[in-house]
Structure formats: C-alpha cells, structure tokens
Design a protein around this motif. Structure first.
Motif, PDB file in Angstrom:
ATOM      1  N   ARG A   1      36.266  36.054  46.920  1.00  0.00           N
ATOM      2  CA  ARG A   1      35.403  36.293  48.083  1.00  0.00           C
ATOM      3  C   ARG A   1      36.115  35.885  49.362  1.00  0.00           C
ATOM      4  NH1 ARG A   1      29.616  34.836  45.541  1.00  0.00           N
ATOM      5  NH2 ARG A   1      29.175  36.948  44.830  1.00  0.00           N
ATOM      6  N   GLU A   2      36.964  34.861  49.245  1.00  0.00           N
ATOM      7  CA  GLU A   2      37.710  34.428  50.412  1.00  0.00           C
ATOM      8  C   GLU A   2      38.834  35.421  50.711  1.00  0.00           C
ATOM      9  OE1 GLU A   2      38.198  30.070  50.336  1.00  0.00           O
ATOM     10  OE2 GLU A   2      40.082  30.556  51.345  1.00  0.00           O
ATOM     11  N   ALA A   3      39.458  35.910  49.648  1.00  0.00           N
ATOM     12  CA  ALA A   3      40.603  36.805  49.837  1.00  0.00           C
ATOM     13  C   ALA A   3      40.179  38.208  50.274  1.00  0.00           C
ATOM     14  CB  ALA A   3      41.422  36.884  48.558  1.00  0.00           C
ATOM     15  N   PHE A   4      38.934  38.594  49.948  1.00  0.00           N
ATOM     16  CA  PHE A   4      38.436  39.916  50.354  1.00  0.00           C
ATOM     17  C   PHE A   4      37.098  39.709  51.051  1.00  0.00           C
ATOM     18  CE2 PHE A   4      41.256  40.625  46.835  1.00  0.00           C
ATOM     19  CZ  PHE A   4      42.019  41.710  47.244  1.00  0.00           C
ATOM     20  N   SER A   5      37.139  39.087  52.227  1.00  0.00           N
ATOM     21  CA  SER A   5      35.880  38.616  52.814  1.00  0.00           C
ATOM     22  C   SER A   5      34.977  39.757  53.279  1.00  0.00           C
ATOM     23  CB  SER A   5      36.164  37.639  53.948  1.00  0.00           C
ATOM     24  OG  SER A   5      37.016  38.241  54.877  1.00  0.00           O
ATOM     25  N   GLY A   6      35.541  40.961  53.485  1.00  0.00           N
ATOM     26  CA  GLY A   6      34.704  42.053  53.961  1.00  0.00           C
ATOM     27  C   GLY A   6      34.097  42.884  52.842  1.00  0.00           C
ATOM     28  N   VAL A   7      34.398  42.577  51.592  1.00  0.00           N
ATOM     29  CA  VAL A   7      33.969  43.415  50.480  1.00  0.00           C
ATOM     30  C   VAL A   7      32.883  42.693  49.689  1.00  0.00           C
ATOM     31  CG1 VAL A   7      34.773  44.666  48.429  1.00  0.00           C
ATOM     32  CG2 VAL A   7      36.307  44.312  50.350  1.00  0.00           C
ATOM     33  N   TYR A   8      31.886  43.463  49.235  1.00  0.00           N
ATOM     34  CA  TYR A   8      30.837  42.870  48.424  1.00  0.00           C
ATOM     35  C   TYR A   8      31.352  42.710  46.989  1.00  0.00           C
ATOM     36  CZ  TYR A   8      26.358  42.381  46.041  1.00  0.00           C
ATOM     37  OH  TYR A   8      25.324  41.933  45.267  1.00  0.00           O
TER      38      TYR A   8
END
Lengths: 227, 456
Positions: free
Chosen positions: B183-190
């Motif tokens: 979630r941190e590495a892909f903060s814009g993705v659900y």
C-alpha cells in the motif's frame, strides 16, 4: 479409517479381542481424542457444571425464581467446553460438517447409560429444534443428530420461532426472552431433551416448560457440553 | 447495480449462490441471459468424487449429509468447508459475459528506494516477461535478497498495461506483512488483502494479495499471478492450492514464482531449460548467508521427552558471540514448544521467553512484540520458518533431524538470521542426534549459493 478431525490415517490395532468382538468404531486419532475432556469429578447435581457444591449458585437462582417451578429435573453434560471442543463444535454446527458429529456418538451414548439408566424404555428423546430460517441456512439440526444416537425413540415435536442466535445474546437477554417453542403433539412419557450446549439453561427450560405444560411427567436433558 | 458494477464484482469469480448478493428474480434473469453460467459443484464418476471448487478427490475428505432441501442424502466436500459447504446439489456460478477492462495506471509505483544490481537484473527480466505475456518465470533469490522490491517494477508495468495482478502466498501472516508494504509502494492504487478473517472479503481490487485458500473463489481472473514461496509447506503438500492458482489465472497470463529453495522438480525443469529463471545469489545488504553449525547431542531425544533443552544448548547459549541478540528457537512439535518454553523460562530467568505455534490466538501480537525486542527468546514451530523478518537474531533448531525439517525448511530457517544491514550476520546452530541428508543438503545448498554470490 481416517481421523475425522485431522485426516490422519488410523491403523486399527489388531488383537484377538478385535477379531472376535466388533469394537466400537473410532472416529478420532488418539492425539485428537486426547484433546476432548470428558467431565469427571464433582459437578452440580442439577446442571452438570463442575462445582464442589451440591447445587451451583446458578441453579439455586433458577430454583429461587418463584414465577415458575423449575421445569427441568436435571441436565447431564458429557464434555467440558475447552478450545478444541469449541473448534470442533464450530466446524460441525456452523460450518456444517455433518459427519463430524459422529465423533461424539460413543461418549454421548455412554453418558446416557451412566446418567439415565433409571428411565423406562418408554422415555422419548426430543431434540431442541432450529427455526425454519436457521434450518434452511445450516441444512441440519445438530440436536436431532444427538437425539438419534440415543437408544430411544426420537420425537421431533418442538418447533421454534426465529430469533437471534442464542450465542449472540447476553445472559440477561437469554433469561428474560419470551418462550420461542411450541409443541406439535403431547407426550405422556418422560422426555430427554437433546442439545449440544447448556450455557445459561434458558433454552432447555423454555422447552421443558412447554412440554410440562402439556402434561409431560418429567423432563431431563442430556447435552454434549456444559458451557 | 448496472452491468459495469456487476462485472467488477463477479467477473473472474467462481461462487456459490449465497455468495452472490443479487435477489432471486434478477439473478434468474441474468442466468437466462447467460451473464452467469453454472456447473455442478461435485462431480461423481462411479463412486469417485471430485470437488470442482477445491479439486479435492480424497475419499476420506467427502462426507454424507441428508439434504434439507432435496430430502436425499448427498455427498459434500469436507476439505473446503471453511469457505461454505459445497454439496452434490450445489451449483458454482461463473460470470460469462465479457469483462470490463481494468483502468491503466501510468505511474503506479510510489516507492523511491533503489534496487541493487542483482535485483535490477531480475526485475528487468520480470518486466520483459510481463510485457511479452510470457507464460512463466521463476525467481530464485536467497533468503533476504529483497524479493518484494524486485516485484515493484513488474507490478507497476502490469498496472500500466491495465492488467489485474494477484500475489498468492500460502500463509496469512505473509499477507498481513505484505499488505502495508504494498500500500505504501503503490499509494494511488486500491489494494485488497484476502485471508481467512480479513475485513475486506469481496476481492474486487485490481491488485490483490491473497492466501491460496481465498483463490478458490476465483476463475480466470488474473493477468499476472505472482506465487510467493511456492515451496512452502502447505503449498507442496496440499494439491488444492496449485489447483486454485492455476485456475485463478487467465489463459494468457504470466506466472511469476518466487522462491529461495526451489524443489527438485523445478530444479530439473530449470536444468532442462524448460522453466525460465533468474537467480539472485546475494542478500540485499551484500553479505553472505550464515552457514549453519551442527552440534551433536547424544541424549537429545531423552532430554526433549522431558521437555529439557540439551546441555549442549546451554553451553552454546552462554558463549554466544553476540549475547545481545535475540534468540529464535525452532522445535518440531507444538507440544514441545509449550513445555520447553516453561522450562527455559525457569532456567534462564533473566531473559523473557515466549512460545508461538499455529493454533496460538495471540500469534500476531507475540511476533510483533518480539520484533519490537520486548522479549528475548521466542520458541516456535515451523510456522515462522519463512516470510517473517526479525532484524537481529541468532537461530537454533532443537532436533534438526526431525522429519518436519526438510532441506527447504532448514535453508529457510537459516535464512532468518542476519537480515538487517546493521547486523548482517548471525549464528545458526542445528542441535541434532545424528545428521540427516536434509541437514547436509541444506548446508551444501547454502555454501553453493554463497559461492555463486561471489563469497569464498
């Protein structure tokens, strides 16, 4: 045979005894069977709770309630409610693993012989029913399965209104709830109520009350666990 | 719910009727219009049954139940019963109307760390495989090589191409650990994490992390399937899990295997060049894997029967090179873990000791506390063998010759030591009463990996 709980392969012991007498089938492997503890030692004469007193405070409270004569003569429970038991009950009853119920057959029958051998053959086993909705959801009634283990006639004569699961209610809610049971025919013989668990005793007492009201001479209960 | 929403929710799934939250008339209509197709959940040929949800074929894992609805006695599957009972009269429903495409995320990765050269090489290869929609690739990385980071460019590329990605792992612990990192590495993705007891259950995200059990509810859903720790214990022994992973991916999809200890079968396929692979021999901090040391204990079985740690253990314990390190002790059985902890706590009263095992309800909490260095010694069964990182520990195995410790398990356990750059070494000691082939192989394979990494 495979263990019904852990699916380990069980190799039956071969001895002269097993050749000449059919032994009772075992459904659990020894390590799994060890995890279930059969209630032994002193218990409340009324509800089977482990207790040094003859009658536990709970049951004295039921007896003191002057609104009714306690309709239940006594409850006898087979197992104590430990973590292993909780998991097995959850899988059997809530997940709906029907076969797993067989695990309890032997102990349930033995307990019946120990505690209710004085009853006449006329006595009938009455399972605590599920509401139609719950029955639809689960597909089977665990209490009926237990009742069928007993060497008595099973009369499925109680019906039940739908309400929230007992296990989701508080003690007060259970004890003060309205009686959810109705009787479809009367019994003139002693009755043994079959159910999986005695927690506060209100379910069994509600059922016993309806039976007594319609002329049943005495109501006992045999539950798998004393919660 | 319009068609778009229905497709989002049900495309790529294989569900029982009660798992589909649509009222009866509407569902009837969708079924007639072939939005959904059904198949019988249990197939029976002669007296041989097969569960179409979990692939179970083992006779002892089928039961008989008098069906309340049909009034007949039916077969039901006991193996996947935790996910809701599947009976002979049940149907499994699959969404068969065209899928809605998933959105494209041009620059999904918000991770700003840097990859080492070895990591970069592997990750480039993964990206190429995803772009080329090639079938599979195995990433063979030593424990502590930073496998998760290697995946980021690949996942980012897949999201750019509007693909659906799933990371499958056999253990719920791993899902719980990976989810915040991703979630941190892909903060814009659900992103959703699915495991028994997770809060989100519907599995409607484009990027998902799931235990392999949860994958049983998916069919032809993912363009990229990342299988973490394929060799891990339940995965190789339980045939339903590879079955689920194979079904959950689309026909043209890329499967990425991640492992530190490839199995014989995979090694053979790699040697025959049937399985493309990339090898990362160095840990991300550039230090070699610690090589296990053997300690013979003649009365080990006797001692353990009394739940007594062997003498050699205490001898080693009091002369450790870095006594400040925490200690992770692996034992073969749950019972032993509990009893041994009591004994240890009594004997080594100045260091606090705890035990964890699979049926421990406070497991997560205890592991977290150990990570925060709140106590000194953690006794565990093989559940902590992989996927969990503690910064600075020494590792001991009591009865390393026991059958639960196969070669892969031993390598994994050794890999728990020396994980952080600030303390890149650690002692690994196997206490045994007779070397087994697995122990010897484990050491051989670790030295071989270190050699390939350029350490001599």
């Amino acid at each position: 045979m495979h263990c019904l709980w852990c699916d380990a392969d069980m190799i039956p012991e071969l001895s002269w005894k097993t050749i000449f007498w059919l032994s009772r089938p075992t459904y659990l492997c020894p390590p799994c069977a060890e995890q279930l503890t059969i209630l032994k030692g002193k218990r409340c004469g009324k509800c089977s709770r482990e207790s040094d007193e003859e009658v536990c405070p709970d049951c004295r409270w039921w007896a003191a309630d002057a609104a009714w004569d306690d309709p239940l003569v006594r409850n006898y429970a087979v197992f104590s409610y430990n973590d292993a038991m909780k998991e097995m009950i959850a899988k059997w009853k809530y997940r709906g693993d029907y076969c797993l119920g067989k695990v309890f057959e032997g102990a349930y029958q033995t307990a019946f012989k120990q505690a209710f051998s004085f009853l006449s053959r006329e006595a009938v086993a009455v399972p605590i029913p599920l509401s139609d909705e719950r029955m639809h959801e689960r597909g089977f009634n665990q209490a009926k399965m237990l009742a069928d283990f007993l060497p008595l006639k099973t009369w499925d004569i109680l019906t039940r209104n739908h309400s929230e699961k007992q296990s989701k209610k508080t003690r007060r809610q259970r004890v003060t709830a309205a009686n959810p049971f109705q009787l479809t025919r009367t019994v003139k013989h002693p009755v043994i109520l079959a159910d999986d668990i005695y927690t506060t005793g209100s379910t069994l007492r509600h059922a016993a009350f309806v039976l007594k009201e319609h002329g049943c001479p005495a109501v006992y209960a045999l539950t798998l666990i004393r919660g | 719910m319009d068609d778009y929403e229905l497709s989002r929710r049900y495309a790529g799934k294989l569900l029982l009727r009660h798992e589909i939250l649509i009222d009866e008339p509407r569902f009837e209509h969708l079924l007639n219009a072939h939005y959904f197709t059904s198949e019988t959940a249990i197939q029976t040929k002669w007296s041989h049954h097969e569960c179409r949800r979990c692939g179970n074929q083992k006779p002892s894992l089928f039961g008989q139940i008098p069906c309340h609805h049909c009034g007949e006695t039916h077969v039901y599957c006991r193996k996947c019963i935790e996910m809701g009972r599947v009976m002979a009269c049940s149907l499994l429903y699959e969404w068969t109307s065209p899928d809605q495409p998933w959105p494209s995320h041009p620059n999904a990765c918000t991770w700003e760390g840097e990859l080492t050269t070895a990591q970069q090489k592997a990750s480039d290869l993964i990206v190429r495989k995803i772009q080329g929609r090639e079938k599979e690739i195995l990433t063979w990385a030593v424990c502590g090589a930073g496998k998760t980071e290697i995946l980021y460019p690949g996942i980012s590329e897949a999201l750019k191409l509007g693909m659906r990605v799933c990371i499958a792992t056999p253990r719920a612990d791993v899902v719980r650990e990976l989810l915040p990192r991703l979630r941190e590495a892909f903060s814009g993705v659900y992103i959703q994490g699915l495991y028994g007891g997770s809060l989100e259950k519907d599995g409607t995200a484009q990027l998902m992390i799931a235990t392999t059990h949860q994958l049983l509810r998916f069919k032809q859903a993912f363009d990229v399937m990342i299988i973490d720790e394929v060799d891990a214990f339940p995965y190789t022994h339980d045939t339903s899990l590879p079955f689920a992973a194979a079904r959950a991916k689309k026909e043209t999809s890329t499967t990425i295997y991640l492992t530190a200890t490839p199995r014989q079968e995979q090694q053979m396929r790699m040697a025959r060049k049937k399985l493309p692979h990339v090898f990362i021999p160095r840990r991300f901090h550039g230090h070699p894997m610690p090589v296990p040391v053997f300690h013979m204990c003649y009365s080990l079985k006797k001692d353990l029967q009394k739940s007594q740690p062997p003498k050699a253990f205490f001898k080693w314990f009091h002369h450790r090179k870095t006594p400040g390190r925490q200690l992770l002790i692996f034992v073969p059985t749950i019972n032993l873990a509990g009893n041994l902890t009591q004994k240890l706590a009594a004997i080594l009263s100045n260091s606090t000791t705890m035990a964890v095992h699979a049926s421990d309800h406070d497991r997560e909490e205890k592991v977290q506390q150990f990570r925060e260095k709140r106590f000194q010694i953690l006794v565990t069964t093989t559940i902590l063998e992989r996927g969990v990182t503690f910064p600075s520990v020494d590792v001991a195995i009591l009865d390393a010759g026991h059958t639960v410790f196969d070669e892969a398990a031993l390598v994994q356990i050794a890999g728990r030591a020396g994980r952080s750059p600030s303390d890149p070494t650690g002692e690994v000691v196997f206490f045994h009463d007779g070397k087994t082939e697995a122990m010897r192989e484990a050491v051989r394979s670790i030295t071989r990996m270190n050699k390939r990494g350029g350490f001599h």
